[in-house]
Design a protein around this motif. Structure first.
Motif, mmCIF file in Angstrom:
data_model
loop_
_atom_site.group_PDB
_atom_site.id
_atom_site.type_symbol
_atom_site.label_atom_id
_atom_site.label_comp_id
_atom_site.label_asym_id
_atom_site.label_seq_id
_atom_site.Cartn_x
_atom_site.Cartn_y
_atom_site.Cartn_z
ATOM 1 N N GLY A 116 35.274 24.553 14.556
ATOM 2 C CA GLY A 116 35.473 25.962 14.599
ATOM 3 C C GLY A 116 35.132 26.558 15.984
ATOM 4 O O GLY A 116 34.793 27.795 16.050
ATOM 5 N N LYS A 117 35.030 25.661 17.157
ATOM 6 C CA LYS A 117 34.752 26.459 18.374
ATOM 7 C C LYS A 117 36.056 26.676 18.678
ATOM 8 O O LYS A 117 37.292 26.090 18.788
ATOM 9 N N ARG A 118 36.127 28.240 19.206
ATOM 10 C CA ARG A 118 37.533 28.744 19.738
ATOM 11 C C ARG A 118 37.473 28.525 21.378
ATOM 12 O O ARG A 118 36.651 28.775 21.999
ATOM 13 N N GLN A 119 38.698 28.124 21.560
ATOM 14 C CA GLN A 119 39.209 27.930 22.915
ATOM 15 C C GLN A 119 40.433 29.018 23.243
ATOM 16 O O GLN A 119 41.271 29.140 22.288
ATOM 17 N N ILE A 120 40.062 29.743 24.558
ATOM 18 C CA ILE A 120 41.192 30.591 24.791
ATOM 19 C C ILE A 120 41.607 30.158 26.294
ATOM 20 O O ILE A 120 40.863 30.208 27.178
ATOM 21 N N THR A 121 43.103 29.953 26.529
ATOM 22 C CA THR A 121 43.581 29.754 27.871
ATOM 23 C C THR A 121 44.510 31.057 27.919
ATOM 24 O O THR A 121 45.508 31.214 27.446
ATOM 25 N N ALA A 122 43.949 31.637 29.004
ATOM 26 C CA ALA A 122 44.580 33.004 29.294
ATOM 27 C C ALA A 122 44.367 33.595 30.745
ATOM 28 O O ALA A 122 43.397 32.863 31.350
ATOM 29 N N CYS A 123 45.123 34.610 31.076
ATOM 30 C CA CYS A 123 44.688 35.272 32.373
ATOM 31 C C CYS A 123 44.119 36.581 31.916
ATOM 32 O O CYS A 123 44.279 37.380 31.018
ATOM 33 N N PHE A 124 43.019 36.726 32.926
ATOM 34 C CA PHE A 124 42.155 38.115 32.485
ATOM 35 C C PHE A 124 42.252 38.897 34.057
ATOM 36 O O PHE A 124 42.172 38.010 35.131
ATOM 37 N N GLU A 125 42.508 39.935 34.003
ATOM 38 C CA GLU A 125 42.388 40.897 35.266
ATOM 39 C C GLU A 125 41.098 41.069 35.855
ATOM 40 O O GLU A 125 41.175 40.709 36.914
ATOM 41 N N VAL A 126 40.092 41.107 34.898
ATOM 42 C CA VAL A 126 38.860 41.158 35.404
ATOM 43 C C VAL A 126 37.801 40.300 34.457
ATOM 44 O O VAL A 126 38.115 40.438 33.143
ATOM 45 N N LEU A 127 36.940 39.590 35.048
ATOM 46 C CA LEU A 127 36.142 38.666 34.298
ATOM 47 C C LEU A 127 34.840 38.698 34.713
ATOM 48 O O LEU A 127 34.608 38.599 36.217
ATOM 49 N N THR A 128 33.629 39.265 34.233
ATOM 50 C CA THR A 128 32.323 39.088 34.584
ATOM 51 C C THR A 128 31.837 37.929 34.080
ATOM 52 O O THR A 128 31.656 37.669 32.928
ATOM 53 N N LEU A 129 31.105 37.188 35.162
ATOM 54 C CA LEU A 129 30.277 35.920 34.892
ATOM 55 C C LEU A 129 28.887 36.205 34.758
ATOM 56 O O LEU A 129 28.356 37.152 35.424
ATOM 57 N N THR A 130 28.204 35.464 33.995
ATOM 58 C CA THR A 130 26.711 35.680 33.993
ATOM 59 C C THR A 130 26.013 34.079 33.976
ATOM 60 O O THR A 130 26.761 33.152 33.282
ATOM 61 N N ASP A 131 24.777 34.435 34.361
ATOM 62 C CA ASP A 131 23.959 32.990 34.160
ATOM 63 C C ASP A 131 22.688 33.285 33.173
ATOM 64 O O ASP A 131 22.066 32.445 32.897
#
Length: 124
Positions: free
Chosen positions: A29-44
């Motif tokens: 059940g792990k969902r994977q998405i391969t796509a383009c994102f205009e804006v992506l906010t990353l965090t640690d």
């Protein structure tokens, strides 16, 4: 005694099946998405950084940002992976569900889940 022996064996069988399913729970059940994102906010989990598709982010910069902050804090609506134009620029990525609590819950169309970056693609 025979009835007790059969019910005891049934309980052991149920426990063995349950243990097997629980030990494999991460693979289902792990969902994977391969796509383009205009804006992506990353965090640690404590700090954030932004990747934008339109800013021509060099590969080394995108890799460094993802290595330092592998979880998705916020994302624009994912678009289908598109043809990319330049070899060294950030293009699209594959993200995958994670159980790490450092990743915030976000909704990408399938309810609130936690995501991390699995792979980054660059414009060819």
């Amino acid at each position: 005694m025979k009835k007790f022996k059969l019910s005891f064996m049934a309980v052991i069988a149920i426990l063995a099946i349950s243990a097997a399913l629980v030990s494999q729970a991460n693979t289902f059940g792990k969902r994977q998405i391969t796509a383009c994102f205009e804006v992506l906010t990353l965090t640690d989990g404590s700090t954030t950084d932004v990747l934008t598709n339109a800013s021509n982010t060099p590969a080394a910069t995108a890799d460094a940002k993802v290595a330092a902050r592998p979880y998705i804090a916020n994302a624009s609506t994912p678009a289908e992976a598109e043809e990319c134009e330049s070899f060294v620029d950030f293009c699209c990525l594959t993200i995958e569900e994670t159980e790490n609590l450092s990743a915030p819950l976000i909704d990408l169309g399938d309810g609130f889940k936690r995501y991390q970056v699995k792979e980054v693609f660059y414009k060819p």
